[in-house]
Design an enzyme around this catalytic site. Structure first.
Site, PDB file in Angstrom:
ATOM      1  N   ASP A  92      -7.509  -3.358   0.756  1.00 26.38           N
ATOM      2  CA  ASP A  92      -8.805  -3.564   2.053  1.00 26.38           C
ATOM      3  C   ASP A  92     -10.004  -2.747   1.317  1.00 26.38           C
ATOM      4  O   ASP A  92     -10.804  -3.066   1.928  1.00 26.38           O
ATOM      5  CB  ASP A  92      -8.317  -3.441   3.244  1.00 26.38           C
ATOM      6  CG  ASP A  92      -7.084  -4.568   3.701  1.00 26.38           C
ATOM      7  OD1 ASP A  92      -7.375  -4.926   2.979  1.00 26.38           O
ATOM      8  OD2 ASP A  92      -6.788  -4.788   4.665  1.00 26.38           O
TER       9      ASP A  92
ATOM     10  N   ASP B 295      -2.320   4.144   7.778  1.00 29.31           N
ATOM     11  CA  ASP B 295      -0.852   4.318   8.997  1.00 29.31           C
ATOM     12  C   ASP B 295      -0.340   5.156   7.865  1.00 29.31           C
ATOM     13  O   ASP B 295       0.362   6.206   8.623  1.00 29.31           O
ATOM     14  CB  ASP B 295      -0.291   2.651   9.305  1.00 29.31           C
ATOM     15  CG  ASP B 295      -1.127   2.116  10.267  1.00 29.31           C
ATOM     16  OD1 ASP B 295      -2.062   3.377  11.364  1.00 29.31           O
ATOM     17  OD2 ASP B 295      -1.932   0.836  10.601  1.00 29.31           O
TER      18      ASP B 295
ATOM     19  N   GLY C 120       1.598  -2.604   2.399  1.00 29.87           N
ATOM     20  CA  GLY C 120       1.374  -3.651   2.089  1.00 29.87           C
ATOM     21  C   GLY C 120       1.945  -2.909  -0.070  1.00 29.87           C
ATOM     22  O   GLY C 120       1.035  -2.361   0.018  1.00 29.87           O
TER      23      GLY C 120
ATOM     24  N   LYS D  16      -4.206   4.172  -0.095  1.00 28.60           N
ATOM     25  CA  LYS D  16      -3.038   2.874  -0.612  1.00 28.60           C
ATOM     26  C   LYS D  16      -3.953   1.567  -0.660  1.00 28.60           C
ATOM     27  O   LYS D  16      -3.789   2.021   1.114  1.00 28.60           O
ATOM     28  CB  LYS D  16      -2.373   2.348  -1.990  1.00 28.60           C
ATOM     29  CG  LYS D  16      -1.655   1.582  -2.210  1.00 28.60           C
ATOM     30  CD  LYS D  16      -1.129   0.711  -1.246  1.00 28.60           C
ATOM     31  CE  LYS D  16      -0.738   0.954   0.304  1.00 28.60           C
ATOM     32  NZ  LYS D  16      -0.639   0.077   1.149  1.00 28.60           N
ATOM     33  N   THR D  17      -4.972   0.319  -0.290  1.00 25.93           N
ATOM     34  CA  THR D  17      -5.234  -0.546  -0.181  1.00 25.93           C
ATOM     35  C   THR D  17      -6.370  -1.422  -0.268  1.00 25.93           C
ATOM     36  O   THR D  17      -6.844  -0.935  -0.571  1.00 25.93           O
ATOM     37  CB  THR D  17      -5.089  -0.252   2.164  1.00 25.93           C
ATOM     38  OG1 THR D  17      -5.821  -1.783   2.101  1.00 25.93           O
ATOM     39  CG2 THR D  17      -6.703   0.900   2.012  1.00 25.93           C
TER      40      THR D  17
ATOM     41  N   ARG E 107       7.315  -1.164   5.549  1.00 25.98           N
ATOM     42  CA  ARG E 107       6.526  -0.664   6.590  1.00 25.98           C
ATOM     43  C   ARG E 107       6.909  -0.530   8.058  1.00 25.98           C
ATOM     44  O   ARG E 107       6.422  -0.156   8.726  1.00 25.98           O
ATOM     45  CB  ARG E 107       6.393  -2.857   7.053  1.00 25.98           C
ATOM     46  CG  ARG E 107       4.396  -2.814   6.052  1.00 25.98           C
ATOM     47  CD  ARG E 107       4.415  -4.003   7.282  1.00 25.98           C
ATOM     48  NE  ARG E 107       3.854  -4.894   5.412  1.00 25.98           N
ATOM     49  CZ  ARG E 107       2.203  -4.780   5.427  1.00 25.98           C
ATOM     50  NH1 ARG E 107       1.206  -3.606   5.605  1.00 25.98           N
ATOM     51  NH2 ARG E 107       1.500  -5.374   4.283  1.00 25.98           N
TER      52      ARG E 107
END
Length: 572
Positions: free
Chosen positions: A234, A205, A110, A231-232, A174
């Site tokens: 979250d 992941d 994402g 990267k994220t 993805r």
């Protein structure tokens, strides 16, 4: 001088006004920029002082893993135990052979604000430190590697994306490279392009996949080295050496602006409770950070729910108790923050989801419902108790990593229904005399592609620049690491952390696989303790803060998020 581009036969200067055409061979980027976008393109970024002169790579001690070192060692025999690396000033540069490099870069998973700046950092490193080198951008994520779909990144191509949000320079995907056939395709691409290195920009992941690629390439004696970048939005990809994943700072500030707006709306009408579900599939970092920025009346932290083994009824009762107390004070409105993955933190629901994952991984679900007999009695009872809409959302197809698509589970709507039922009971008992109207919100994709904050812009640029240095030095299986982030940029430290040191094994699709261990909200950590010390006051009173939009100039433009500052001990 700003590069110029020819688009549909027209020539325009990138920094000369609001019209900033994209290079003709992309067709992906907006042809017209706002004044803010235009000003951001020309915004120059500082680098850590180690990059101002010559430097060398210094290796640390041998590494282990985050868990199950024996299993990780067997899965990564070529990489396990390798040291992390640090860049330090040197009187004479001691890295690289002096030849040119061919490097590939891929965006995986994402979107997160700042991804383009990682690519810009890699590109600029090659242009400034390894002149004559080539940077290839693989299109559409890991599938671009397997299908050898790429574009050569040039100055004109890269320029319009500097300090811009999104991943549309080369787009993301993805897909995973995990089967023997897929690894062979990746090998063929690496050989065809004569790649010296590959940078994988992604989350936990994706960086696990990067480590698998690095292991595979080394086992086949390919010269292609692999470096990851964290990267994220979250915020769950971090460790001591990787203090934060990029995009978290920007996303939280975007969401906090929206939450602040909703708070003003709640206070203005005086009759709505806004239930706001925020991104965070596996961890509640975003919810916690937004609470620290905005001071909502109720914030549910998934990790606390799990630690207390709270049931759905416990969570509902906690919310209802606060609503009843506020009603006594004349407040029939408020704002409630909920993490996206809350439902997966509740032990009874977690057990249900685990059982559903096993069932869905091994058989087709029949319409007659015979599959339900494979659920444990308590899980079946809970499943039947849930609203029909939530049942259907729990049964949706899993994501490519075998996870429940929690973004599609409307937890906030479920809680509104449960709160309404409980408040009606208390009204009948005479313990609640207020009025309740719930409004549901999900703030998700809105935060993924905004213009990156000054922090994320600079952090990402440093991550990319560091990745270039690690590849030139011959490193592989590391994740680009930038530290000392509470200090001025000139004092930031840079290096690479062994990806295997962040790994554990986890059950996915009914099998045990290596994964980077997610960083959860620590209940004994400084950010949660700060929040816990204030939440009762926020519940009883209206201490709302409306931070407004992200600022790029002025006194607050370089402010760093509360979570990072508290974790680094830089915020009282």
């Amino acid at each position: 001088m700003a590069p110029s581009f020819v688009v549909n036969g027209d020539l325009a200067a990138a920094a000369g006004g609001a019209s900033v055409p994209a290079p003709t061979n992309t067709g992906r980027f907006a042809s017209v920029y706002s004044e803010v976008q235009t000003s951001r393109i020309a915004h120059e970024l500082p680098l850590p002082s180690v990059f101002k002169g010559s430097f060398q790579i210094v290796d640390g001690p041998a590494s282990s893993s985050a868990g199950n070192p024996g299993d990780i060692a067997k899965l990564f025999p070529c990489l396990f135990g390798q040291p992390s690396a640090m860049l330090v000033p040197s009187s004479a540069s001691a890295i690289g052979s002096g030849g040119t490099l061919k490097i590939g870069v891929v965006l995986s998973g994402g979107q997160a604000p700042g991804g383009h700046n990682v690519i810009c950092g890699i590109y600029d490193y090659l242009q400034e430190r390894v002149k004559g080198s080539t940077l290839y951008g693989f299109r559409g994520g890991p599938a671009g590697i397997m299908k050898c779909k790429y574009v050569e990144l040039t100055s004109d191509y890269v320029y319009p994306y500097r300090n811009q949000g999104g991943f549309d320079m080369i787009c993301s995907g993805r897909d995973k490279i995990e089967t023997p056939e897929q690894f062979k395709q990746a090998e063929e691409t690496a050989v065809k392009l004569d790649l010296d290195g590959l940078v994988v920009i992604g989350g936990d992941d994706s960086n696990t996949n990067a480590c698998l690629l690095a292991e595979n390439f080394r086992s086949k004696n390919l010269k292609t080295r692999v470096i990851g970048c964290p990267k994220t939005i979250d915020g769950d990809l971090k460790c001591k050496e990787v203090p934060v994943s990029f995009g978290f700072d920007t996303a939280c500030k975007i969401y906090s602006e929206m939450i602040g707006n909703v708070m003003v709306d709640a206070r203005s009408t005086g009759k709505y409770y806004h239930f706001v579900r925020l991104m965070g599939r596996a961890a509640s970092h975003i919810t916690l950070e937004c609470a620290l920025q905005t001071h909502p009346n109720i914030t549910v932290i998934g990790e606390e729910v799990a630690a207390k083994k709270s049931t759905l009824k416990n969570v509902t009762d906690y919310i209802v108790d606060v609503i009843c107390k506020r009603a006594v004070s004349g407040y029939n409105y408020g704002v409630i923050l909920i993490p996206e993955g809350l439902i997966d933190f509740i032990p009874e629901v977690q057990q249900l989801i685990a059982e559903l994952n096993e069932i869905l991984a091994h058989e087709v679900v029949d319409e007659e419902g015979l599959w339900k007999k494979k659920l444990a009695p308590q899980s079946l009872e809970l499943f039947e108790f849930l609203p029909q809409a939530i049942q259907e959302q729990l049964m949706l197809e899993r994501d490519p990593h075998g996870n429940v698509q929690v973004a599609k589970i409307e937890t906030e709507k479920m809680l509104i229904q449960m709160v309404e039922i409980e408040l009606e009971k208390r009204k009948q008992e005479g313990t609640y005399k207020g009025n309740f109207k719930g409004q549901s919100h999900f703030f998700g994709y809105e935060g993924r592609c905004g213009l990156p904050t000054n922090f994320d812009s600079t952090y990402c640029y440093a991550l990319g620049y560091t990745a270039g240095a690690l590849l030139q030095s011959g490193k592989t299986g590391l994740i680009s690491s930038v530290g000392n982030l509470a200090a001025p940029v000139s004092e930031w430290t840079v290096g690479g952390t062994a990806l295997t040191s962040m790994m554990d094994v986890e059950r996915r699709h009914g099998k045990y696989k290596p994964v980077i261990k997610k960083a959860m909200v620590e209940l004994d950590g400084a950010p949660f303790k700060k929040f816990a010390s204030l939440r009762e006051e926020w519940a009883a009173k209206n201490c709302y803060i409306s931070p407004g939009p992200i600022q790029f100039v002025g006194p607050s433009s370089d402010a760093v998020n509360h979570t990072l500052l508290l974790e680094l001990g830089a915020l009282a």
